[in-house]
Design a protein around this motif. Sequence first.
Motif, PDB file in Angstrom:
ATOM      1  N   LYS A 165       1.015  -1.251   0.117  1.00 31.76           N
ATOM      2  CA  LYS A 165       0.273   0.123   0.086  1.00 31.76           C
ATOM      3  C   LYS A 165       0.948   1.184   0.052  1.00 31.76           C
ATOM      4  N   LEU A 166       1.918   1.403   0.514  1.00 28.97           N
ATOM      5  CA  LEU A 166       2.921   2.332   0.591  1.00 28.97           C
ATOM      6  C   LEU A 166       3.602   2.479  -0.767  1.00 28.97           C
TER       7      LEU A 166
ATOM      8  N   PHE B 223      13.916  -7.283   0.636  1.00 23.50           N
ATOM      9  CA  PHE B 223      12.781  -6.744  -0.146  1.00 23.50           C
ATOM     10  C   PHE B 223      12.021  -5.908   0.388  1.00 23.50           C
ATOM     11  N   SER B 224      11.226  -6.284   1.265  1.00 26.99           N
ATOM     12  CA  SER B 224      10.364  -5.490   2.128  1.00 26.99           C
ATOM     13  C   SER B 224      10.886  -4.175   2.816  1.00 26.99           C
ATOM     14  N   LYS B 225      12.137  -4.215   3.228  1.00 27.66           N
ATOM     15  CA  LYS B 225      12.771  -3.240   3.894  1.00 27.66           C
ATOM     16  C   LYS B 225      13.110  -2.083   2.664  1.00 27.66           C
ATOM     17  N   GLN B 226      13.519  -2.599   1.501  1.00 26.15           N
ATOM     18  CA  GLN B 226      13.845  -1.809   0.489  1.00 26.15           C
ATOM     19  C   GLN B 226      12.358  -1.150   0.044  1.00 26.15           C
ATOM     20  N   ALA B 227      11.371  -1.853  -0.207  1.00 24.30           N
ATOM     21  CA  ALA B 227      10.286  -1.256  -0.617  1.00 24.30           C
ATOM     22  C   ALA B 227       9.755  -0.225   0.064  1.00 24.30           C
TER      23      ALA B 227
ATOM     24  N   SER C 127       8.196  -4.516  -3.453  1.00 23.17           N
ATOM     25  CA  SER C 127       7.168  -5.235  -2.628  1.00 23.17           C
ATOM     26  C   SER C 127       6.785  -6.511  -3.277  1.00 23.17           C
ATOM     27  N   VAL C 128       6.651  -6.448  -4.530  1.00 26.30           N
ATOM     28  CA  VAL C 128       6.196  -7.767  -5.265  1.00 26.30           C
ATOM     29  C   VAL C 128       7.232  -8.816  -5.107  1.00 26.30           C
ATOM     30  N   LYS C 129       8.567  -8.484  -5.025  1.00 23.76           N
ATOM     31  CA  LYS C 129       9.675  -9.566  -4.906  1.00 23.76           C
ATOM     32  C   LYS C 129       9.660 -10.096  -3.645  1.00 23.76           C
ATOM     33  N   ALA C 130       9.333  -9.230  -2.505  1.00 24.43           N
ATOM     34  CA  ALA C 130       9.345  -9.686  -1.024  1.00 24.43           C
ATOM     35  C   ALA C 130       8.282 -10.547  -1.096  1.00 24.43           C
TER      36      ALA C 130
ATOM     37  N   CYS D  44       8.738   7.453 -10.376  1.00 22.91           N
ATOM     38  CA  CYS D  44       9.704   6.125 -10.941  1.00 22.91           C
ATOM     39  C   CYS D  44      10.225   5.542  -9.512  1.00 22.91           C
ATOM     40  N   ILE D  45      10.292   6.205  -8.575  1.00 19.95           N
ATOM     41  CA  ILE D  45      10.738   5.847  -7.261  1.00 19.95           C
ATOM     42  C   ILE D  45       9.859   4.991  -6.937  1.00 19.95           C
ATOM     43  N   GLY D  46       8.540   5.341  -6.879  1.00 25.17           N
ATOM     44  CA  GLY D  46       7.526   4.360  -6.345  1.00 25.17           C
ATOM     45  C   GLY D  46       7.146   3.073  -7.097  1.00 25.17           C
ATOM     46  N   ILE D  47       7.602   3.023  -8.594  1.00 26.22           N
ATOM     47  CA  ILE D  47       7.802   1.920  -9.140  1.00 26.22           C
ATOM     48  C   ILE D  47       8.625   0.859  -8.767  1.00 26.22           C
ATOM     49  N   LYS D  48       9.793   1.334  -8.296  1.00 29.91           N
ATOM     50  CA  LYS D  48      10.804   0.552  -7.670  1.00 29.91           C
ATOM     51  C   LYS D  48      10.518  -0.139  -6.491  1.00 29.91           C
ATOM     52  N   ALA D  49       9.792   0.883  -5.439  1.00 31.15           N
ATOM     53  CA  ALA D  49       9.230   0.483  -4.682  1.00 31.15           C
ATOM     54  C   ALA D  49       8.126  -0.722  -4.644  1.00 31.15           C
TER      55      ALA D  49
END
Length: 130
Positions: free
Chosen positions: A57-58, A93-97, A78-81, A69-74
């Motif tokens: 959601k974040l 991955f969750s911390k990076q998101a 999130s999907v990878k996590a 573009c930074i939000g897409i990286k997040a």
Amino acid sequence: MSTSPPTGEAVDEVSILLTTVPGAGETQNTKAVVSTGPGAACASVCASVCDDQHHRKLAICSIVCGISCIGIKALINSVKAERAADLESAKTFSKQAKKFGIISIVVWVSVLALTPVLLVLVSYLLTLLD
């Protein structure tokens, strides 16, 4: 369907018997606990937001309300996590998101706040040149 609390006591939670809809497939009656205290609204909002362990959601909010573009990286992190096989990589991955989602929103708010300041500064410098 509201029950009034006994006098002199504060009621924080109320049990309500929920019945099933005919044809829904379940025949059991279940109980739901409804919070009615002063912090009930805040607790329900926090429960819906805080259960997002992969910060999906974040990430979506950072795409809409931040630098996209930074939000897409997040969102990618999130999907990878969510799909990670081991717990350690899922946490990474969750911390990076979470990090990219917060960075996206903070940068966007900074740009919005600094734009009027920079316009005032440029206007001031142009008046000094004249």
